[in-house]
Scaffold this motif. Sequence first.
Motif, PDB file in Angstrom:
ATOM      1  N   GLU A 158      73.996  35.969  29.911  1.00 32.97           N
ATOM      2  CA  GLU A 158      74.412  37.174  29.183  1.00 32.97           C
ATOM      3  C   GLU A 158      75.258  38.101  30.060  1.00 32.97           C
ATOM      4  O   GLU A 158      75.525  39.238  29.674  1.00 32.97           O
ATOM      5  CB  GLU A 158      73.177  37.933  28.681  1.00 32.97           C
ATOM      6  CG  GLU A 158      72.335  37.179  27.667  1.00 32.97           C
ATOM      7  CD  GLU A 158      72.985  37.100  26.303  1.00 32.97           C
ATOM      8  OE1 GLU A 158      74.023  37.761  26.091  1.00 32.97           O
ATOM      9  OE2 GLU A 158      72.452  36.381  25.433  1.00 32.97           O
ATOM     10  N   ASP A 159      75.669  37.622  31.229  1.00 30.69           N
ATOM     11  CA  ASP A 159      76.453  38.418  32.174  1.00 30.69           C
ATOM     12  C   ASP A 159      75.723  39.678  32.619  1.00 30.69           C
ATOM     13  O   ASP A 159      76.336  40.744  32.774  1.00 30.69           O
ATOM     14  CB  ASP A 159      77.812  38.792  31.574  1.00 30.69           C
ATOM     15  CG  ASP A 159      78.724  37.585  31.434  1.00 30.69           C
ATOM     16  OD1 ASP A 159      78.649  36.695  32.298  1.00 30.69           O
ATOM     17  OD2 ASP A 159      79.500  37.541  30.463  1.00 30.69           O
ATOM     18  N   LEU A 160      74.425  39.540  32.840  1.00 29.69           N
ATOM     19  CA  LEU A 160      73.613  40.654  33.314  1.00 29.69           C
ATOM     20  C   LEU A 160      73.195  40.419  34.757  1.00 29.69           C
ATOM     21  O   LEU A 160      72.842  39.302  35.144  1.00 29.69           O
ATOM     22  CB  LEU A 160      72.357  40.816  32.451  1.00 29.69           C
ATOM     23  CG  LEU A 160      72.548  41.210  30.993  1.00 29.69           C
ATOM     24  CD1 LEU A 160      71.202  41.252  30.283  1.00 29.69           C
ATOM     25  CD2 LEU A 160      73.241  42.560  30.880  1.00 29.69           C
ATOM     26  N   ASP A 161      73.226  41.477  35.539  1.00 28.23           N
ATOM     27  CA  ASP A 161      72.760  41.460  36.921  1.00 28.23           C
ATOM     28  C   ASP A 161      71.489  42.310  36.948  1.00 28.23           C
ATOM     29  O   ASP A 161      71.546  43.537  37.005  1.00 28.23           O
ATOM     30  CB  ASP A 161      73.840  42.046  37.833  1.00 28.23           C
ATOM     31  CG  ASP A 161      73.430  42.039  39.301  1.00 28.23           C
ATOM     32  OD1 ASP A 161      72.333  41.549  39.611  1.00 28.23           O
ATOM     33  OD2 ASP A 161      74.214  42.546  40.124  1.00 28.23           O
ATOM     34  N   VAL A 162      70.333  41.644  36.886  1.00 19.23           N
ATOM     35  CA  VAL A 162      69.058  42.340  36.730  1.00 19.23           C
ATOM     36  C   VAL A 162      68.310  42.418  38.056  1.00 19.23           C
ATOM     37  O   VAL A 162      68.066  41.399  38.706  1.00 19.23           O
ATOM     38  CB  VAL A 162      68.175  41.639  35.668  1.00 19.23           C
ATOM     39  CG1 VAL A 162      66.793  42.283  35.603  1.00 19.23           C
ATOM     40  CG2 VAL A 162      68.860  41.696  34.302  1.00 19.23           C
ATOM     41  N   THR A 163      67.959  43.640  38.445  1.00 18.63           N
ATOM     42  CA  THR A 163      67.134  43.883  39.633  1.00 18.63           C
ATOM     43  C   THR A 163      65.732  44.244  39.168  1.00 18.63           C
ATOM     44  O   THR A 163      65.558  45.134  38.325  1.00 18.63           O
ATOM     45  CB  THR A 163      67.700  45.038  40.479  1.00 18.63           C
ATOM     46  OG1 THR A 163      69.008  44.684  40.934  1.00 18.63           O
ATOM     47  CG2 THR A 163      66.807  45.329  41.679  1.00 18.63           C
ATOM     48  N   ILE A 164      64.716  43.555  39.712  1.00 18.04           N
ATOM     49  CA  ILE A 164      63.331  43.808  39.321  1.00 18.04           C
ATOM     50  C   ILE A 164      62.629  44.611  40.410  1.00 18.04           C
ATOM     51  O   ILE A 164      62.634  44.227  41.583  1.00 18.04           O
ATOM     52  CB  ILE A 164      62.582  42.489  39.062  1.00 18.04           C
ATOM     53  CG1 ILE A 164      63.263  41.705  37.935  1.00 18.04           C
ATOM     54  CG2 ILE A 164      61.120  42.762  38.716  1.00 18.04           C
ATOM     55  CD1 ILE A 164      62.682  40.329  37.694  1.00 18.04           C
ATOM     56  N   GLN A 165      62.043  45.746  40.014  1.00 14.89           N
ATOM     57  CA  GLN A 165      61.317  46.624  40.930  1.00 14.89           C
ATOM     58  C   GLN A 165      59.825  46.566  40.598  1.00 14.89           C
ATOM     59  O   GLN A 165      59.402  47.095  39.568  1.00 14.89           O
ATOM     60  CB  GLN A 165      61.819  48.071  40.795  1.00 14.89           C
ATOM     61  CG  GLN A 165      61.052  49.080  41.640  1.00 14.89           C
ATOM     62  CD  GLN A 165      61.296  48.890  43.126  1.00 14.89           C
ATOM     63  OE1 GLN A 165      62.423  48.670  43.548  1.00 14.89           O
ATOM     64  NE2 GLN A 165      60.250  48.980  43.919  1.00 14.89           N
ATOM     65  N   PRO A 166      58.983  45.909  41.409  1.00 16.11           N
ATOM     66  CA  PRO A 166      57.553  45.811  41.110  1.00 16.11           C
ATOM     67  C   PRO A 166      56.851  47.168  41.188  1.00 16.11           C
ATOM     68  O   PRO A 166      57.144  47.986  42.064  1.00 16.11           O
ATOM     69  CB  PRO A 166      57.024  44.865  42.188  1.00 16.11           C
ATOM     70  CG  PRO A 166      58.234  44.145  42.698  1.00 16.11           C
ATOM     71  CD  PRO A 166      59.351  45.141  42.607  1.00 16.11           C
ATOM     72  N   VAL A 167      55.908  47.403  40.272  1.00 15.54           N
ATOM     73  CA  VAL A 167      55.046  48.582  40.290  1.00 15.54           C
ATOM     74  C   VAL A 167      53.636  48.141  39.915  1.00 15.54           C
ATOM     75  O   VAL A 167      53.447  47.090  39.308  1.00 15.54           O
ATOM     76  CB  VAL A 167      55.520  49.679  39.306  1.00 15.54           C
ATOM     77  CG1 VAL A 167      56.823  50.279  39.758  1.00 15.54           C
ATOM     78  CG2 VAL A 167      55.643  49.131  37.891  1.00 15.54           C
ATOM     79  N   GLN A 168      52.627  48.943  40.273  1.00 12.06           N
ATOM     80  CA  GLN A 168      51.240  48.586  39.958  1.00 12.06           C
ATOM     81  C   GLN A 168      50.810  49.106  38.600  1.00 12.06           C
ATOM     82  O   GLN A 168      49.917  48.546  37.965  1.00 12.06           O
ATOM     83  CB  GLN A 168      50.285  49.120  41.037  1.00 12.06           C
ATOM     84  CG  GLN A 168      50.285  48.295  42.313  1.00 12.06           C
ATOM     85  CD  GLN A 168      49.089  48.616  43.187  1.00 12.06           C
ATOM     86  OE1 GLN A 168      48.318  49.549  42.933  1.00 12.06           O
ATOM     87  NE2 GLN A 168      48.906  47.841  44.237  1.00 12.06           N
ATOM     88  N   GLN A 169      51.408  50.185  38.146  1.00  7.20           N
ATOM     89  CA  GLN A 169      51.086  50.763  36.842  1.00  7.20           C
ATOM     90  C   GLN A 169      52.394  51.172  36.174  1.00  7.20           C
ATOM     91  O   GLN A 169      53.258  51.775  36.826  1.00  7.20           O
ATOM     92  CB  GLN A 169      50.173  51.988  36.988  1.00  7.20           C
ATOM     93  CG  GLN A 169      48.803  51.689  37.578  1.00  7.20           C
ATOM     94  CD  GLN A 169      48.039  52.973  37.883  1.00  7.20           C
ATOM     95  OE1 GLN A 169      48.594  53.933  38.394  1.00  7.20           O
ATOM     96  NE2 GLN A 169      46.756  52.985  37.576  1.00  7.20           N
ATOM     97  N   SER A 170      52.521  50.867  34.886  1.00  4.92           N
ATOM     98  CA  SER A 170      53.773  51.202  34.212  1.00  4.92           C
ATOM     99  C   SER A 170      54.000  52.712  34.164  1.00  4.92           C
ATOM    100  O   SER A 170      55.145  53.169  34.155  1.00  4.92           O
ATOM    101  CB  SER A 170      53.793  50.614  32.793  1.00  4.92           C
ATOM    102  OG  SER A 170      52.690  51.070  32.026  1.00  4.92           O
ATOM    103  N   ILE A 171      52.915  53.477  34.172  1.00  9.69           N
ATOM    104  CA  ILE A 171      53.047  54.932  34.124  1.00  9.69           C
ATOM    105  C   ILE A 171      53.744  55.460  35.380  1.00  9.69           C
ATOM    106  O   ILE A 171      54.372  56.519  35.355  1.00  9.69           O
ATOM    107  CB  ILE A 171      51.655  55.599  33.943  1.00  9.69           C
ATOM    108  CG1 ILE A 171      51.818  57.057  33.502  1.00  9.69           C
ATOM    109  CG2 ILE A 171      50.817  55.495  35.211  1.00  9.69           C
ATOM    110  CD1 ILE A 171      50.521  57.707  33.091  1.00  9.69           C
ATOM    111  N   GLN A 172      53.656  54.712  36.509  1.00 13.68           N
ATOM    112  CA  GLN A 172      54.335  55.126  37.739  1.00 13.68           C
ATOM    113  C   GLN A 172      55.847  55.173  37.550  1.00 13.68           C
ATOM    114  O   GLN A 172      56.543  55.950  38.194  1.00 13.68           O
ATOM    115  CB  GLN A 172      54.017  54.138  38.869  1.00 13.68           C
ATOM    116  CG  GLN A 172      52.585  54.156  39.355  1.00 13.68           C
ATOM    117  CD  GLN A 172      52.338  53.092  40.412  1.00 13.68           C
ATOM    118  OE1 GLN A 172      53.103  52.138  40.538  1.00 13.68           O
ATOM    119  NE2 GLN A 172      51.266  53.245  41.165  1.00 13.68           N
TER     120      GLN A 172
END
Length: 305
Positions: free
Chosen positions: A50-64
């Motif tokens: 899809e021509d996307l450059d996706v960076t994933i940032q890990p977190v422990q809680q989505s509320i963070q």
Amino acid sequence: MLALALVACGGGGDSGSSGDGRQKITVAALPLTDSAALYLARDRGLFAKEDLDVTIQPVQQSIQALPALSKGQVDVIASANYVTFLQADEKGTLDLRILAEGVRTAPHMMDVLVPKDSPLKTAADLKGKTVAVNILNNIQSLTLNAILDQQGAGHPVYRQIAFPQMGPALQKGQVDAVHAVEPFDSAIQGELGARVLLDGASAPAQSLPISGYVTTHDFAAKYAKAAAAFQRAIEAASKIAAEDPSAVRAELPKYTKVTAAQAKTIDLPAYPVTTDPAQLRRLTELMRKQGLLTKAIDPAALLVK
């Protein structure tokens, strides 16, 4: 802290194009089975398609990641606990849009666990006891309270403990029980010999939408093509996850602390291929019943189409 980390590592919600012309998207994600489609999309080349450059940032809680999302420092939150973000939208602290469903409940994808020698034997025994949940007044307490209400049992006292710390808290006797999701559910059972007191996906919480891929109205409007492309990639990955659970099991060791052997026995959630407003309405009505929303909302109005 998340915002500082994103700045420090050069991340953030810069949704401009990368050097090769692909659209940049930063996604905050939890190391849960809920996020499997995100990693499948990355590793199966669905984002690249899809021509996307996706960076994933890990977190422990989505509320963070909520403040970072509202400030545009991240573009999307994966495995986002719907309750938190629906509440933020109602309060006006976030103009929420849902790109795609994450998961729905399935048998034993989250359980109430107690020590093997615990005197707690039935759901009724939980009344007044301390139960660890990842976030207070959220999807775990919402679903557990609904299950207990249907069984005519009293409610416990909830204590906020992040998933990775639930096992040690249970082992040290800091709580009477933990409400853990996979892969932490299986890990706590395996490492501590904890036993299942209650299936967290029991009626009336069966097949209930609990998490999704969320963004803001501003992002969805300003970057409509990128949002649509991300949505297509996630839905394609969710289709893989739904049709081939072994693909999820192979993915889990790549982004969680689950071993390949452990991944073979984990109880997976359901991965819906499309987002169903009627199913989301089950969740919002349950939230209203328990006072987590003050007014009725139309989930269809929040979907990115």
